[in-house]
Write a protein that holds these residues in place. Structure first.
Motif, PDB file in Angstrom:
ATOM      1  N   THR A 100      -3.270   3.806  -3.271  1.00 19.01           N
ATOM      2  CA  THR A 100      -4.538   3.575  -3.142  1.00 19.01           C
ATOM      3  C   THR A 100      -5.894   3.224  -4.247  1.00 19.01           C
ATOM      4  OG1 THR A 100      -4.301   5.829  -2.793  1.00 19.01           O
ATOM      5  CG2 THR A 100      -6.456   4.816  -1.329  1.00 19.01           C
ATOM      6  N   THR A 135     -17.358  -0.016   8.502  1.00 20.34           N
ATOM      7  CA  THR A 135     -17.321   2.183   8.151  1.00 20.34           C
ATOM      8  C   THR A 135     -15.861   2.526   6.982  1.00 20.34           C
ATOM      9  OG1 THR A 135     -17.691   3.245  10.577  1.00 20.34           O
ATOM     10  CG2 THR A 135     -16.434   4.125   8.811  1.00 20.34           C
ATOM     11  N   ILE A 136     -16.929   2.999   6.372  1.00 19.37           N
ATOM     12  CA  ILE A 136     -15.269   3.606   4.845  1.00 19.37           C
ATOM     13  C   ILE A 136     -15.576   5.142   5.273  1.00 19.37           C
ATOM     14  CG2 ILE A 136     -17.383   4.024   3.594  1.00 19.37           C
ATOM     15  CD1 ILE A 136     -14.831   2.389   1.200  1.00 19.37           C
ATOM     16  N   TYR A 182      -0.194  10.972  -3.155  1.00 15.45           N
ATOM     17  CA  TYR A 182      -0.626   9.795  -4.068  1.00 15.45           C
ATOM     18  C   TYR A 182       0.495   8.408  -4.409  1.00 15.45           C
ATOM     19  CZ  TYR A 182      -3.713  13.379  -5.121  1.00 15.45           C
ATOM     20  OH  TYR A 182      -4.872  14.533  -5.077  1.00 15.45           O
ATOM     21  N   TYR A 207     -11.795   4.984  -6.387  1.00 18.82           N
ATOM     22  CA  TYR A 207     -12.947   4.071  -6.669  1.00 18.82           C
ATOM     23  C   TYR A 207     -14.033   5.059  -7.314  1.00 18.82           C
ATOM     24  CZ  TYR A 207     -13.422   7.386  -2.988  1.00 18.82           C
ATOM     25  OH  TYR A 207     -13.579   9.274  -2.321  1.00 18.82           O
ATOM     26  N   GLU A 212     -17.695  10.043   6.380  1.00 13.91           N
ATOM     27  CA  GLU A 212     -17.946   8.901   7.245  1.00 13.91           C
ATOM     28  C   GLU A 212     -18.819   8.486   7.211  1.00 13.91           C
ATOM     29  OE1 GLU A 212     -17.203   8.677  11.786  1.00 13.91           O
ATOM     30  OE2 GLU A 212     -16.473  10.470  11.159  1.00 13.91           O
ATOM     31  N   SER A 234      -9.969   9.095  -5.272  1.00 13.83           N
ATOM     32  CA  SER A 234      -8.746   7.945  -4.096  1.00 13.83           C
ATOM     33  C   SER A 234      -8.194   7.426  -3.018  1.00 13.83           C
ATOM     34  CB  SER A 234      -7.785   7.741  -5.272  1.00 13.83           C
ATOM     35  OG  SER A 234      -6.635   8.521  -4.923  1.00 13.83           O
ATOM     36  N   SER A 235      -8.934   8.898  -2.193  1.00 18.72           N
ATOM     37  CA  SER A 235      -8.739   8.758  -1.028  1.00 18.72           C
ATOM     38  C   SER A 235      -9.936   8.254  -0.367  1.00 18.72           C
ATOM     39  CB  SER A 235      -8.378  10.221  -1.199  1.00 18.72           C
ATOM     40  OG  SER A 235      -8.040  11.069  -1.764  1.00 18.72           O
ATOM     41  N   HIS A 236      -9.374   7.519   0.451  1.00 23.96           N
ATOM     42  CA  HIS A 236     -10.734   6.642   1.757  1.00 23.96           C
ATOM     43  C   HIS A 236      -9.956   5.899   2.309  1.00 23.96           C
ATOM     44  CE1 HIS A 236      -9.223   2.818  -1.382  1.00 23.96           C
ATOM     45  NE2 HIS A 236     -10.018   2.318  -0.514  1.00 23.96           N
ATOM     46  N   PHE A 237     -10.282   5.553   3.139  1.00 27.44           N
ATOM     47  CA  PHE A 237      -9.510   4.552   4.071  1.00 27.44           C
ATOM     48  C   PHE A 237     -11.107   3.192   4.860  1.00 27.44           C
ATOM     49  CE2 PHE A 237     -10.289   5.615   8.539  1.00 27.44           C
ATOM     50  CZ  PHE A 237     -10.123   6.933   8.774  1.00 27.44           C
ATOM     51  N   ALA A 238     -10.837   2.106   4.577  1.00 31.98           N
ATOM     52  CA  ALA A 238     -11.627   1.187   5.716  1.00 31.98           C
ATOM     53  C   ALA A 238     -11.459   0.379   6.572  1.00 31.98           C
ATOM     54  CB  ALA A 238     -12.123   0.366   4.569  1.00 31.98           C
ATOM     55  N   LEU A 239     -12.202   0.424   7.670  1.00 34.83           N
ATOM     56  CA  LEU A 239     -11.852   0.351   9.289  1.00 34.83           C
ATOM     57  C   LEU A 239     -13.207  -0.496   9.929  1.00 34.83           C
ATOM     58  CD1 LEU A 239      -9.074   0.115  11.054  1.00 34.83           C
ATOM     59  CD2 LEU A 239      -9.906   1.676  11.587  1.00 34.83           C
TER      60      LEU A 239
END
Ligand SMILES: Cc1cc2nc3c(=O)[nH]c(=O)nc-3n(C[C@H](O)[C@H](O)[C@H](O)COP(=O)(O)O)c2cc1C
Length: 293
Positions: free
Chosen positions: A48, A76-77, A45, A51, A181, A68-73
């Motif tokens: 990040t 889309t999250i 970790y 949430y 996703e 906390s593991s996530h990404f957004a593009l």
């Protein structure tokens, strides 16, 4: 010699603090990096935003879990959620959620949920360190707030909230977690963290709660920006110069002013020197100097 006028009309141009502009963060030469050690950290970790994901339990009540593991593009999250948790079970059954970003001062509400699960009975792997808690909002000291487009509530106290609809859940190769996703269908933000009259979040006013290694942090001061930042305006005279095919070179930047040479596009001959004094333009100049050495 040309002087620029301060741009007072644009709310994005209000005075900002920048470590780059004040010289507090100087990009160092790469040869100053010391030799690396090979390490085997227990977790990866690196830092990040935290949430709180709210999902719907089988009885229609809401579950709430920190992650906390996530990404957004784009819109889309992608959330990384462990197998064996109630949140993932809920999303497989009811593909809607809210993703709520707390501020750093709210870390203790997050931590109140760290040792509880909405899953009953508590899975064997968690039995020693977790207990069942069906009332997660109350346990965290947080308030459910109805959403607009999903049936799952938001966390009223969280300054930034996403309503999401799951598009696909992919099992991780390790079998330990799944990648959720989802389309972000609505974003809610308290006005204090937005730029008035725009849909921008104000980067100086919004600071997520950062989870790094196993500790909570607030984000520090800005150290720079990318060219796509709404704050990354090329000062007007330079933008015009570029439009006419000219180039420029930031010669130096101090706390008070920046000097920029205007160059002819053909031979690169200096034809004028621009002096920038407005804080936002000093920031811009400092970023150019750091990124175009
Ligand atoms: C700060 C913090 C970050 C966490 N990050 C994640 C994460 O990214 N993914 C995850 O599945 N669990 C994460 N967890 C662990 C879950 O919150 C924990 O497994 C919890 O029991 C899940 O609740 P649930 O079973 O009701 O879904 C995190 C916990 C904390 C306190």
């Amino acid at each position: 010699m040309t002087e620029t006028e301060p741009h007072t009309q644009d709310p994005l141009r209000e005075s900002q603090h920048s470590a780059v502009a004040t010289g507090a963060v100087e990009p160092g030469p790469l040869d100053e990096v010391s030799s690396h050690r090979t390490i085997d950290p227990s977790v990866l970790y690196v830092g990040t935003p935290v949430y709180l994901v709210a999902t719907q339990n089988p009885d229609g009540s809401a579950n709430l879990a920190p992650a906390s593991s996530h990404f957004a593009l784009g819109r889309t999250i992608v959330l990384g959620l462990e197998e064996g948790g109630q949140s993932l079970d809920n999303l497989r059954r009811h593909p809607e959620a809210t993703v709520n970003f707390p501020s750093p001062s709210q870390w203790h509400h997050v931590e109140r949920l760290a040792g509880v699960t909405g899953k009953h009975p508590v899975p064997e792997a968690k039995a020693e360190t977790y207990e069942f808690e069906p009332q997660k909002f109350a346990r965290a000291g947080l308030t459910p707030q109805p959403s607009d487009l999903v049936t799952v509530p938001r966390v009223r106290e969280a300054p930034l909230q996403f309503e999401i609809k799951v598009a696909r859940i992919t099992d991780a190769a390790s079998g330990e977690f799944a990648m959720v996703e989802a389309a972000v269908v609505r974003v809610h933000a308290v006005p204090e963290i937005t730029v008035p009259g725009t849909s921008h979040l104000h980067p100086d006013h919004w600071s997520p709660l950062i989870y790094a290694y196993r500790n909570f942090y607030a984000r520090g001061a800005e150290v720079g920006f990318t060219r796509k930042s709404p704050f990354a305006h090329t000062p007007e005279p330079l933008a015009k110069w570029e439009q006419h095919g000219g180039a420029w070179n930031v010669v130096n930047v101090t706390d008070e002013h920046a000097q920029v040479d205007l160059l002819r596009c053909d031979g690169g001959e200096v034809v004028d020197r621009l002096v920038l004094r407005e804080p936002r333009e000093l920031r811009w100049a400092a970023v150019q100097r750091a990124t175009h050495p």
